[in-house]
Design an enzyme around this catalytic site. Structure first.
Site, short mmCIF file in Angstrom:
data_model
loop_
_atom_site.label_atom_id
_atom_site.label_comp_id
_atom_site.label_asym_id
_atom_site.label_seq_id
_atom_site.Cartn_x
_atom_site.Cartn_y
_atom_site.Cartn_z
N HIS A 122 0.34 -2.05 26.99
CA HIS A 122 -0.91 -2.25 26.25
C HIS A 122 -1.94 -1.54 27.11
CE1 HIS A 122 -3.74 -5.23 23.97
NE2 HIS A 122 -4.52 -4.40 24.66
N GLY A 176 3.69 5.26 35.96
CA GLY A 176 3.75 3.95 36.60
C GLY A 176 3.29 2.81 35.70
N ASN A 195 -2.55 4.21 34.01
CA ASN A 195 -1.16 4.64 34.18
C ASN A 195 -0.54 4.76 32.79
OD1 ASN A 195 -1.39 4.50 37.00
ND2 ASN A 195 -0.92 2.31 36.99
N HIS A 229 -4.59 -0.13 29.46
CA HIS A 229 -5.52 -0.85 30.33
C HIS A 229 -6.04 0.11 31.38
CE1 HIS A 229 -1.38 -1.32 31.78
NE2 HIS A 229 -1.87 -1.18 33.00
N THR A 281 3.52 -0.34 33.58
CA THR A 281 4.47 -1.46 33.46
C THR A 281 4.12 -2.38 32.30
OG1 THR A 281 3.24 -2.80 35.06
CG2 THR A 281 5.04 -1.44 35.91
N HIS A 322 -7.48 0.15 35.15
CA HIS A 322 -7.68 -0.54 36.43
C HIS A 322 -9.04 -0.11 36.98
CE1 HIS A 322 -3.29 -1.52 37.11
NE2 HIS A 322 -3.14 -0.49 36.30
P1 AMP Z 1 0.33 -0.91 35.15
O1 AMP Z 1 1.38 -0.81 36.23
O2 AMP Z 1 -0.68 0.17 35.18
O3 AMP Z 1 0.97 -1.09 33.79
O4 AMP Z 1 -0.49 -2.22 35.49
C1 AMP Z 1 -0.20 -3.48 35.01
C2 AMP Z 1 -1.04 -4.42 35.83
O5 AMP Z 1 -1.07 -5.67 35.15
C3 AMP Z 1 -0.50 -4.69 37.24
O6 AMP Z 1 -1.48 -4.33 38.18
C4 AMP Z 1 -0.23 -6.20 37.22
O7 AMP Z 1 -0.53 -6.80 38.45
C5 AMP Z 1 -1.14 -6.68 36.10
N1 AMP Z 1 -0.75 -7.90 35.44
C6 AMP Z 1 0.47 -8.20 34.91
N2 AMP Z 1 0.45 -9.41 34.34
C7 AMP Z 1 -0.81 -9.88 34.49
C8 AMP Z 1 -1.47 -11.09 34.10
N3 AMP Z 1 -0.83 -12.08 33.45
N4 AMP Z 1 -2.78 -11.25 34.43
C9 AMP Z 1 -3.43 -10.27 35.10
N5 AMP Z 1 -2.87 -9.11 35.47
C10 AMP Z 1 -1.58 -8.92 35.18
ZN ZN Z 2 -0.85 -5.76 23.37
#
Ligand code: AMP
Ligand code: ZN
Length: 116
Positions: free
Chosen positions: A100, A95, A89, A102, A97, A104
């Site tokens: 950094h 989407g 995302n 990542h 949030t 999924h």
């Molecule tokens: P995005 O909406 O693509 O930015 O995804 C962020 C993801 O990070 C979401 O699916 C959250 O559930 C996950 N997330 C946020 N904080 C943590 C954490 N401390 N440990 C593991 N996953 C996290």
């Molecule tokens: Zn970072």
């Protein structure tokens, strides 16, 4: 490079806990805290890259490593044969949030398409 307010940098540095499945000097894979499928991993570079918009020739090797690692992880969880989904995302409309980058990795059930 790390960002001191970034939750994923803190996970990468071991400053906050996560259920880690794999790590090396460059990347780390851990379970999403709010899983959306039986398998829901997040795979990140340890260095702070804010989003896909920030990928460049200096840091793209981390992305290669992430994509080399994903099939090994999914194989170890037994989802390779049936398949899985890799999602990034980017930005508000995407989407995102956590700012950094990542990836999924979702598996273990049939995933609908198109996304909402
Ligand atoms: P995005 O909406 O693509 O930015 O995804 C962020 C993801 O990070 C979401 O699916 C959250 O559930 C996950 N997330 C946020 N904080 C943590 C954490 N401390 N440990 C593991 N996953 C996290
Ligand atoms: Zn970072």
């Amino acid at each position: 490079m790390t960002n001191e307010n970034c939750i994923f940098c803190k996970i990468a540095k071991g400053e906050i806990p996560a259920k880690i499945e794999y790590q090396d000097e460059d990347i780390i894979a851990f379970h999403d805290i709010t899983p959306q499928a039986p398998l829901h991993l997040l795979v990140i570079p340890k260095t702070h890259i804010a989003s896909a918009n920030e990928i460049n020739s200096e840091n793209s090797r981390f992305l290669s490593k992430i994509f080399e690692t994903i099939p090994k992880l999914t194989k170890s969880f037994g989802v390779n044969e049936k398949g899985y989904r890799v999602v990034n995302n980017c930005g508000d409309h995407g989407g995102q949030t956590v700012h950094h980058i990542h990836f999924h990795v979702l598996g273990g059930r049939h995933l609908a398409w198109p996304p909402g």
